[in-house]
Design an enzyme around this catalytic site. Sequence first.
Site, mmCIF file in Angstrom:
data_model
loop_
_atom_site.group_PDB
_atom_site.id
_atom_site.type_symbol
_atom_site.label_atom_id
_atom_site.label_comp_id
_atom_site.label_asym_id
_atom_site.label_seq_id
_atom_site.Cartn_x
_atom_site.Cartn_y
_atom_site.Cartn_z
ATOM 1 N N ASP A 11 -1.570 4.261 3.730
ATOM 2 C CA ASP A 11 -2.498 3.365 3.522
ATOM 3 C C ASP A 11 -1.698 2.130 3.773
ATOM 4 O OD1 ASP A 11 -3.932 1.280 2.009
ATOM 5 O OD2 ASP A 11 -4.155 2.583 0.073
ATOM 6 N N TYR A 230 4.056 2.815 -9.867
ATOM 7 C CA TYR A 230 2.818 3.168 -9.531
ATOM 8 C C TYR A 230 2.569 2.560 -8.172
ATOM 9 C CZ TYR A 230 -2.348 3.343 -8.151
ATOM 10 O OH TYR A 230 -3.375 3.424 -7.831
ATOM 11 N N LYS A 233 -2.159 6.887 -5.368
ATOM 12 C CA LYS A 233 -2.206 8.138 -5.308
ATOM 13 C C LYS A 233 -1.466 8.598 -4.032
ATOM 14 C CE LYS A 233 -3.092 10.617 -8.938
ATOM 15 N NZ LYS A 233 -2.208 10.435 -9.723
HETATM 16 C C1 F6R Z 1 -6.569 4.723 -6.900
HETATM 17 C C2 F6R Z 1 -6.537 3.321 -6.391
HETATM 18 C C3 F6R Z 1 -7.436 2.370 -7.062
HETATM 19 C C4 F6R Z 1 -6.614 1.234 -7.808
HETATM 20 C C5 F6R Z 1 -7.545 0.252 -8.300
HETATM 21 C C6 F6R Z 1 -6.780 -1.024 -8.826
HETATM 22 O O1 F6R Z 1 -5.694 5.306 -6.209
HETATM 23 O O2 F6R Z 1 -5.858 2.971 -5.621
HETATM 24 O O3 F6R Z 1 -8.355 2.866 -8.139
HETATM 25 O O4 F6R Z 1 -6.057 1.831 -8.576
HETATM 26 O O5 F6R Z 1 -8.560 -0.307 -7.485
HETATM 27 O O6 F6R Z 1 -6.065 -1.586 -7.743
HETATM 28 P P1 F6R Z 1 -5.005 -2.477 -7.803
HETATM 29 O O7 F6R Z 1 -4.026 -2.082 -9.024
HETATM 30 O O8 F6R Z 1 -4.357 -2.619 -6.661
HETATM 31 O O9 F6R Z 1 -5.802 -3.882 -8.468
HETATM 32 MG MG MG Z 2 -5.164 1.632 -1.183
HETATM 33 MG MG MG Z 3 -5.796 6.092 -0.218
#
Ligand code: F6R
Ligand code: MG
Ligand code: MG
Length: 371
Positions: A11, A230, A233
Site C-alpha cells: 500500500d 499500527y 492490515k
Molecule cells: C484498515 C484501514 C482503515 C484505517 C482507517 C483510519 O486496514 O486501513 O480502516 O484504519 O481508515 O485510517 P487512519 O488511521 O489512517 O486515519
Molecule cells: Mg491504506
Molecule cells: Mg490495503
Amino acid sequence: MKTTVSVIKADIGSIGGHICPSAGVLETVRTVVREKGAGLLLDSHVSHTGDDVAILMTHGKGVGAAEIHGLAWDAFVAGTATARSEGLYGAGQDLLKDSFAGNVTGAGPAVAEMEFEERPAEPLLFFAADKTDPGAYNLPLYLAFADPMNTPGLMLVPNIAKGFRWQVIDVDYTEGDRVIELQTPEELYLLAALLRDTERFVVEAIWSRATGDLAASVSTSRLHNIAGKYVGKDDPVMLVRAQMNFPATGEILAPFQVGHFVAGGMRGSHNMPIMPVRQNSTISYFDGPPVVSCAAFSLHGGKLTGPVDAFDHPFWDRVRAHVSDKAVEIRRQGFFGAAMLPWSELEYTGITHILEALDGRFQVRRAPQAG
Ligand code: F6R
Ligand code: MG
Ligand code: MG
C-alpha cells in the site's frame, strides 16, 4: 529451467482514504517495472486490490532474489513519490524501512513466491486480499486441500488422495520464523487445531505429497510485528497452482462462497466477512468489507497468458449480496463482543490507554470472612 513467480505488494497511497491507488501511481509502478525489468523479468502484471498495488513477476532468479525484490522496492518508492505529488492518503504506508537491504521481507511489502519446473500447461491463480490479514486464507486452503466435502479430487484422483504437506508459521513469534510441518490427511485434526487460530497460525506453503511439488504460497508478514505499532492490515497475497495433481481451479475457488468472517475492516480491528470481488476493485462500506480478488493465468516458458478474472462471474454476484448481508448483520452490534477484535489484536492504542487510565479505579471486593 525452473520458473520463479514472485508477487510483491504494498500500500503506497490511495485516493479518498484507503480506497484505491490512483492511475498515476499505477502508471509509475508499471513504468519502473517495464524499464528496470527489461532483460530481468520474463513477464509481469501490475494490478491493485483495494489500496494495495501488486507486482506479479516471472523470472529465472529464484526465490528471494535481491534483483527482483529491489525492482519491486524501486517501483514502490517511485510510486510513493507520485502518491505524494498527488497528495494521496498514506503515501508510502507500507515502506517501513528507509532503504532497501537486499530483500523486502520484513520491510513492509507482502511477498509470496514459488519456484518450480513448469508443467506443459501451468494454471496459476493469484489471490490478493485487502483490509484483512494472512490468516484469512486458512479456511479456504483447508477446505480446498484437505476436505473432500469441498474437493472431490481428494477422493477421485489417486495422486491428490495421497494428500498434502503443510507449512504453518506462528506469526506471533518475532525472534525468527517459527514453523511447523504437518501432513494431511493423517494429521488433519492437528492442522485444524492450529488453523482455527487465524491470528496466530497461518498457512505459509502447501506441497503435493504425491510429487513433492509446491502447490501454494502465502505472504505471512505481520505489519504490526514489524513496525511495533499500527500501520494497516497485512492485506495478504497468495499464489496457487491448480489442476492435475493439485485441486482444480473450481475446487480452490469454491470455499470463497462462504464469505467467512476474518479480522479486518474498519481500523483493522473488526470481524467482517470477506467478499470475493473483481480485480481492481475498491473499498467502501466500513472501510471494507475485507475483499479478495483472484486473477487466473496460464504460465508457459515464463510468459503469462491472462489474467482471467476468476470472481467476475454471475455466480459471485449472489455471494457478494450474501456477504453484504452478513457484513451489515455483524455491524448491527457495533463494538460489542464478536464484532470487534479482542484487545490483543486491536490495531490502535486508544483502548489500551483507557484501560491504563481506569486501572487504578478498580477495587477488589473480597468475600466477607466466615465467623
Ligand atoms: C484498515 C484501514 C482503515 C484505517 C482507517 C483510519 O486496514 O486501513 O480502516 O484504519 O481508515 O485510517 P487512519 O488511521 O489512517 O486515519
Ligand atoms: Mg491504506
Ligand atoms: Mg490495503
